[in-house]
Design an enzyme around this catalytic site. Structure first.
Site, PDB file in Angstrom:
ATOM      1  N   LYS A 126       0.818  -1.224   0.000  1.00 46.36           N
ATOM      2  CA  LYS A 126       0.000   0.000   0.000  1.00 46.36           C
ATOM      3  C   LYS A 126       0.852   1.274   0.000  1.00 46.36           C
ATOM      4  O   LYS A 126       0.472   2.271  -0.599  1.00 46.36           O
ATOM      5  CB  LYS A 126      -0.949  -0.008   1.202  1.00 46.36           C
ATOM      6  CG  LYS A 126      -2.099  -1.006   1.044  1.00 46.36           C
ATOM      7  CD  LYS A 126      -3.108  -0.880   2.150  1.00 46.36           C
ATOM      8  CE  LYS A 126      -4.272  -1.829   1.887  1.00 46.36           C
ATOM      9  NZ  LYS A 126      -5.345  -1.703   2.858  1.00 46.36           N
ATOM     10  N   ALA A 140      -4.379   0.316  16.099  1.00 50.90           N
ATOM     11  CA  ALA A 140      -3.665   1.480  15.555  1.00 50.90           C
ATOM     12  C   ALA A 140      -2.854   1.071  14.324  1.00 50.90           C
ATOM     13  O   ALA A 140      -1.839   1.671  14.000  1.00 50.90           O
ATOM     14  CB  ALA A 140      -2.762   2.074  16.624  1.00 50.90           C
TER      15      ALA A 140
HETATM   16  P1  NAP Z   1      -2.205  -4.291  11.212  1.00 49.61           P
HETATM   17  O1  NAP Z   1      -1.750  -3.047  10.552  1.00 49.61           O
HETATM   18  O2  NAP Z   1      -1.287  -5.422  11.353  1.00 49.61           O
HETATM   19  O3  NAP Z   1      -2.707  -3.876  12.699  1.00 49.61           O
HETATM   20  C1  NAP Z   1      -3.141  -4.844  13.603  1.00 49.61           C
HETATM   21  C2  NAP Z   1      -3.716  -4.183  14.836  1.00 49.61           C
HETATM   22  O4  NAP Z   1      -4.251  -5.231  15.656  1.00 49.61           O
HETATM   23  C3  NAP Z   1      -2.684  -3.446  15.684  1.00 49.61           C
HETATM   24  O5  NAP Z   1      -3.296  -2.354  16.311  1.00 49.61           O
HETATM   25  C4  NAP Z   1      -2.291  -4.524  16.711  1.00 49.61           C
HETATM   26  O6  NAP Z   1      -1.837  -3.990  17.929  1.00 49.61           O
HETATM   27  C5  NAP Z   1      -3.629  -5.194  16.934  1.00 49.61           C
HETATM   28  N1  NAP Z   1      -3.506  -6.560  17.439  1.00 49.61           N
HETATM   29  C6  NAP Z   1      -3.158  -7.657  16.713  1.00 49.61           C
HETATM   30  N2  NAP Z   1      -3.177  -8.756  17.491  1.00 49.61           N
HETATM   31  C7  NAP Z   1      -3.537  -8.324  18.742  1.00 49.61           C
HETATM   32  C8  NAP Z   1      -3.730  -8.992  19.994  1.00 49.61           C
HETATM   33  N3  NAP Z   1      -3.563 -10.303  20.096  1.00 49.61           N
HETATM   34  N4  NAP Z   1      -4.115  -8.259  21.056  1.00 49.61           N
HETATM   35  C9  NAP Z   1      -4.287  -6.931  20.946  1.00 49.61           C
HETATM   36  N5  NAP Z   1      -4.124  -6.240  19.805  1.00 49.61           N
HETATM   37  C10 NAP Z   1      -3.749  -6.936  18.710  1.00 49.61           C
HETATM   38  O7  NAP Z   1      -3.507  -4.876  10.506  1.00 49.61           O
HETATM   39  P2  NAP Z   1      -4.624  -4.073   9.666  1.00 49.61           P
HETATM   40  O8  NAP Z   1      -4.249  -4.053   8.246  1.00 49.61           O
HETATM   41  O9  NAP Z   1      -4.909  -2.790  10.348  1.00 49.61           O
HETATM   42  O10 NAP Z   1      -5.870  -5.071   9.790  1.00 49.61           O
HETATM   43  C11 NAP Z   1      -6.567  -5.226  11.018  1.00 49.61           C
HETATM   44  C12 NAP Z   1      -7.810  -6.069  10.799  1.00 49.61           C
HETATM   45  O11 NAP Z   1      -8.725  -5.375   9.968  1.00 49.61           O
HETATM   46  C13 NAP Z   1      -7.545  -7.369  10.039  1.00 49.61           C
HETATM   47  O12 NAP Z   1      -7.195  -8.387  10.917  1.00 49.61           O
HETATM   48  C14 NAP Z   1      -8.842  -7.660   9.297  1.00 49.61           C
HETATM   49  O13 NAP Z   1      -9.630  -8.548  10.032  1.00 49.61           O
HETATM   50  C15 NAP Z   1      -9.513  -6.307   9.268  1.00 49.61           C
HETATM   51  N6  NAP Z   1      -9.679  -5.840   7.861  1.00 49.61           N
HETATM   52  C16 NAP Z   1     -10.927  -5.660   7.395  1.00 49.61           C
HETATM   53  C17 NAP Z   1     -11.142  -5.216   6.112  1.00 49.61           C
HETATM   54  C18 NAP Z   1     -12.542  -5.050   5.620  1.00 49.61           C
HETATM   55  O14 NAP Z   1     -12.721  -4.613   4.478  1.00 49.61           O
HETATM   56  N7  NAP Z   1     -13.531  -5.374   6.416  1.00 49.61           N
HETATM   57  C19 NAP Z   1     -10.055  -4.936   5.275  1.00 49.61           C
HETATM   58  C20 NAP Z   1      -8.772  -5.113   5.783  1.00 49.61           C
HETATM   59  C21 NAP Z   1      -8.602  -5.571   7.079  1.00 49.61           C
HETATM   60  P3  NAP Z   1      -0.274  -3.615  18.141  1.00 49.61           P
HETATM   61  O15 NAP Z   1      -0.072  -2.268  17.509  1.00 49.61           O
HETATM   62  O16 NAP Z   1      -0.107  -3.621  19.622  1.00 49.61           O
HETATM   63  O17 NAP Z   1       0.520  -4.695  17.462  1.00 49.61           O
END
Ligand code: NAP
Length: 529
Positions: free
Chosen positions: A308, A383
């Site tokens: 991205k 975040a």
């Molecule tokens: P990312 O950049 O890797 O961020 C992951 C976030 O989740 C961070 O804030 C991380 O906290 C937190 N996290 C992960 N495991 C955790 C745990 N065990 N306990 C507490 N916090 C945890 O991922 P992203 O791209 O933002 O995606 C996040 C989610 O959005 C995906 O898993 C997916 O399900 C969803 N998503 C949805 C769509 C849609 O169109 N609906 C599209 C894309 C993604 P830390 O900062 O502390 O690591």
């Protein structure tokens, strides 16, 4: 015409016959009898197989007979002389094509045997093939010319391994620069798209297997994937191409969603999974390759992990247009290639439909308008990338946001950028918001028994939006529903961002119900690519 050729690779006649019937029922347009898989190989056995396959077809389905050298992917090591005899016998038995390795054709006795058989079966055609299971050929154009110099009536078949998607462009160039009958594509995961694009560029055939188990080469798709997912029957030289750039890409739902909508709207467009391995250099080279080849007709991309930011940097460096909020988010998920109005050159524009998709999901789920988001108290958990896009969109709309994250420093940084409050996850005990959004992966498959918020923290009247879409009914949303509060699921965001992309790609509105149904079908099923 590009035939969908299906390899029949069985150790004996009865299993080969069963495969022939299955291949024909699934829509095979050509049968490739891989006689190197037959145990106790003999010319008589192959003649019988050819006759049975013709009889089973009951319609004019061309028969190609191959007896592959073990060094070029053959199953059983048979002597060269026997293999040449088998191919000669197949021609006499009525095979329409035989495939012999170019290297082995250069051996005088083999060449003489094949030439005699061809002169006795004037309808039979010779495919002279070369395969590289490790990488590209040293000089594919020279190899193509050499084959035709040795036997001008031959159909050159050049198949090599793509170790990166950028390796496919040599195959595309050769198909584009030649017009006689030829077969060119790439093996391996990175070469998958070349097996589909082969039809657009006029390769004489492309292979697909009856199912995963009967695949005879790395990266081979099944007939069902090629026909149902990748719209094989509707591809022609005019087909416009789109795709999702990602690594890994096999899990992506986007090809299924966009192709279903293209099909429903009868559009001559195809959406592909584009495995562009991590790294800015490979990403930039891929887009350079695409932009240089207007004739490929690639006109838009979805972009996801890990590219991205690379996408944003590429568009900035190429003086393209970047949507202002995408610039602020620092990441784009959609690229559109369009001709510049002034000189017809192609220009690339970048957008972020994640935040727009999330905002649309929120406003329709809460039954409010975008202006109602102003001053709305919102709690965002997470975040990462998705949180960032949603926070940017909501803060642009005037919402009052508090960010909660496991790593508090990340929450603090994001909050400072967009003028929000922040806290660690322990702060969730004092939740005070009208809308709660989970932007973490907590609750996502396979950890479906986890939730980011203990249910006792949920306040009456709160709307809860979980961005996780696999599963759609997360534990968080189930618990919220038990309390009879409003919920918004991750599929709504997914559909809305895909609708926004579709509009950018085609200027038309796709059917959201079809998108949702396609996503649910895929999540209920197996791997897609
Ligand atoms: P990312 O950049 O890797 O961020 C992951 C976030 O989740 C961070 O804030 C991380 O906290 C937190 N996290 C992960 N495991 C955790 C745990 N065990 N306990 C507490 N916090 C945890 O991922 P992203 O791209 O933002 O995606 C996040 C989610 O959005 C995906 O898993 C997916 O399900 C969803 N998503 C949805 C769509 C849609 O169109 N609906 C599209 C894309 C993604 P830390 O900062 O502390 O690591």
């Amino acid at each position: 015409m590009t035939y969908l050729a299906v390899p029949i690779a069985a150790p004996d006649l009865s299993r080969a016959n069963r495969q022939v019937k299955a291949a024909l029922a699934a829509g095979a347009e050509m049968l490739e009898l891989r006689t190197d898989y037959l145990e106790n190989l003999s010319v008589d056995l192959v003649r019988t197989l050819v006759a049975k396959a013709k009889e089973a077809a009951g319609r004019p389905v061309p028969i190609l007979v191959t007896c592959r050298d073990e060094r070029q992917g053959g199953a059983i090591s048979y002597p060269l002389q026997l293999r040449a005899e088998v191919l000669a016998g197949a021609l006499i038995a009525g095979a329409d094509f035989i495939d012999f390795e170019y290297d082995n054709f250069l051996v005088t006795e083999s060449q003489e045997r094949i030439r005699i058989a061809l002169s006795q079966s004037p309808k039979g055609r010779l495919i002279l093939s070369a395969h590289d299971f490790k990488s590209k050929f040293a000089d594919i154009k020279k190899l193509y010319r050499d084959i035709l110099a040795v036997y001008p009536a031959a159909i050159p078949k050049l198949v090599y391994t793509a170790n990166h998607i950028n390796d496919c462009f040599e195959a595309f160039d050769l198909l584009h620069q030649t017009s006689d009958e030829r077969i060119v594509f790439c093996m391996g995961r990175a070469g998958l798209i070349s097996r589909i694009i082969a039809r657009k560029l006029g390769s004489l055939l492309t292979f697909a297997s009856i199912n995963e188990k009967t695949a005879t080469a790395p990266g081979q798709l099944t007939i069902k994937q090629l026909k149902n997912l990748y719209r094989f029957d509707s591809i022609d030289s005019e087909t416009e191409l789109f795709g999702v750039i990602a690594d890994p890409v096999g899990h992506s739902l986007s090809p299924a969603i966009h192709n279903a909508c293209f099909a429903e709207m009868n559009m001559n467009k195809l959406y592909l999974p584009l495995l562009v391995e991590a790294g800015r250099q490979g990403f930039d080279a891929f887009l350079d390759n695409v932009l240089r080849r207007k004739w490929l007709n690639f006109n838009g991309f979805s972009v996801t992990i890990p590219h991205k930011q690379n996408a944003l940097n590429y568009v900035r460096a190429n003086q393209g247009l970047v949507e202002p909020l995408a610039e602020k988010i620092g990441a784009v998920n959609t690229l559109v290639i369009e001709p510049r109005a002034t000189n017809g050159e192609r220009r690339i524009s970048a957008y972020n439909t994640d935040y727009a998709g999330a905002l649309d999901a929120i406003t329709s789920g809460m039954d409010i308008t975008a202006s109602d988001l102003n001053e709305l108290p919102v709690a965002v958990i997470g975040a990462g990338g998705v949180a960032r896009a949603i926070v940017a969109g909501l803060s642009d709309a005037g919402a009052k946001i508090k960010i909660y994250n496991r790593t508090v420093e990340k929450a603090e940084k994001l909050a400072a950028e967009f003028g929000c409050e922040f806290a660690g996850l322990d702060g969730l005990a004092n939740l005070d918001a009208k809308l709660l959004i989970n932007c973490t992966s907590i609750g996502m498959h396979p950890n479906v028994d986890t939730t980011p918020v203990p249910k006792e923290y949920l306040k009456k009247g709160m709307v809860v939006f979980d961005t996780v879409y696999n599963p759609a009914k997360t534990l968080l949303l189930k618990q919220v529903r038990q309390k009879r509060f409003k919920t918004i699921d991750g599929i709504s965001m997914f559909v809305n961002q895909a609708l926004a992309q579709f509009k950018l790609f085609t200027s038309q509105t796709a059917n959201p119900e079809l998108m949702r149904k396609t996503i649910c079908n895929c999540l209920g099923g197996k791997s897609l690519v």
